[in-house]
Design an enzyme around this catalytic site. Sequence first.
Site, short mmCIF file in Angstrom:
data_model
loop_
_atom_site.label_atom_id
_atom_site.label_comp_id
_atom_site.label_asym_id
_atom_site.label_seq_id
_atom_site.Cartn_x
_atom_site.Cartn_y
_atom_site.Cartn_z
N LYS A 40 0.82 -1.21 0.00
CA LYS A 40 0.00 0.00 0.00
C LYS A 40 0.85 1.26 0.00
O LYS A 40 1.83 1.36 0.71
CB LYS A 40 -0.91 0.01 1.23
CG LYS A 40 -1.89 1.14 1.28
CD LYS A 40 -3.21 0.68 1.84
CE LYS A 40 -4.24 1.77 1.83
NZ LYS A 40 -4.62 2.25 0.53
N VAL A 45 6.44 0.85 5.94
CA VAL A 45 7.43 -0.02 5.28
C VAL A 45 7.42 0.18 3.77
O VAL A 45 8.47 0.21 3.13
CB VAL A 45 7.19 -1.51 5.65
CG1 VAL A 45 8.16 -2.42 4.90
CG2 VAL A 45 7.36 -1.71 7.15
N CYS A 46 6.25 0.39 3.19
CA CYS A 46 6.16 0.62 1.73
C CYS A 46 6.83 1.93 1.34
O CYS A 46 7.49 2.01 0.30
CB CYS A 46 4.70 0.60 1.28
SG CYS A 46 3.92 -1.02 1.50
N THR A 47 6.67 2.95 2.17
CA THR A 47 7.33 4.23 1.90
C THR A 47 8.83 4.09 2.03
O THR A 47 9.59 4.58 1.18
CB THR A 47 6.80 5.32 2.86
OG1 THR A 47 5.39 5.46 2.64
CG2 THR A 47 7.51 6.65 2.64
N ALA A 50 10.02 2.25 -1.10
CA ALA A 50 9.97 3.12 -2.29
C ALA A 50 11.08 4.17 -2.24
O ALA A 50 11.74 4.44 -3.25
CB ALA A 50 8.60 3.80 -2.40
#
Length: 149
Positions: A40, A45-47, A50
């Site tokens: 998401k 963690v995704c940020t 990325a």
Amino acid sequence: MALKVGDTVPHFIAKNTQGERFDSSSVIGKKPVVIYFYPKDDTRVCTEQACTFRDKYEEFTDLGAEVIGVSGDSSTSHQKFAQKYQLPFTLLSDHDKKLRNLFGVPTALFGLIPGRVTYVIDEKGIIRLIFDNLSGKIHIEKALQMLKK
């Protein structure tokens, strides 16, 4: 049926960050590609993942590779996410889970969240590495190691 190392990536079409049609044949089979599936936009963690891809993006391009992120978020969400964190690579919207199903990306945490899996694909379109791990940063290290081989 999940794709595995040695398989050729099948053709696919998806919406990119700008909501435009992205055709996989524009990069797959032409240059090395790193496709990473993440749960998401704008989550911790995704940020982190990325932004690590962003910070190492020049290393990927120096190796001739393109980076593509994929999640179930909308193109609008991707656009905001990419602008907020100045992401230089393509994000694809997989709201209908067609790409996750095509690649065979498993869910994580007992099916509660979409999985985090990175695929390194060579210039012929063949998968050379599949890395499945909930930790975000290690995906970048593993992808770079494989591209340098």
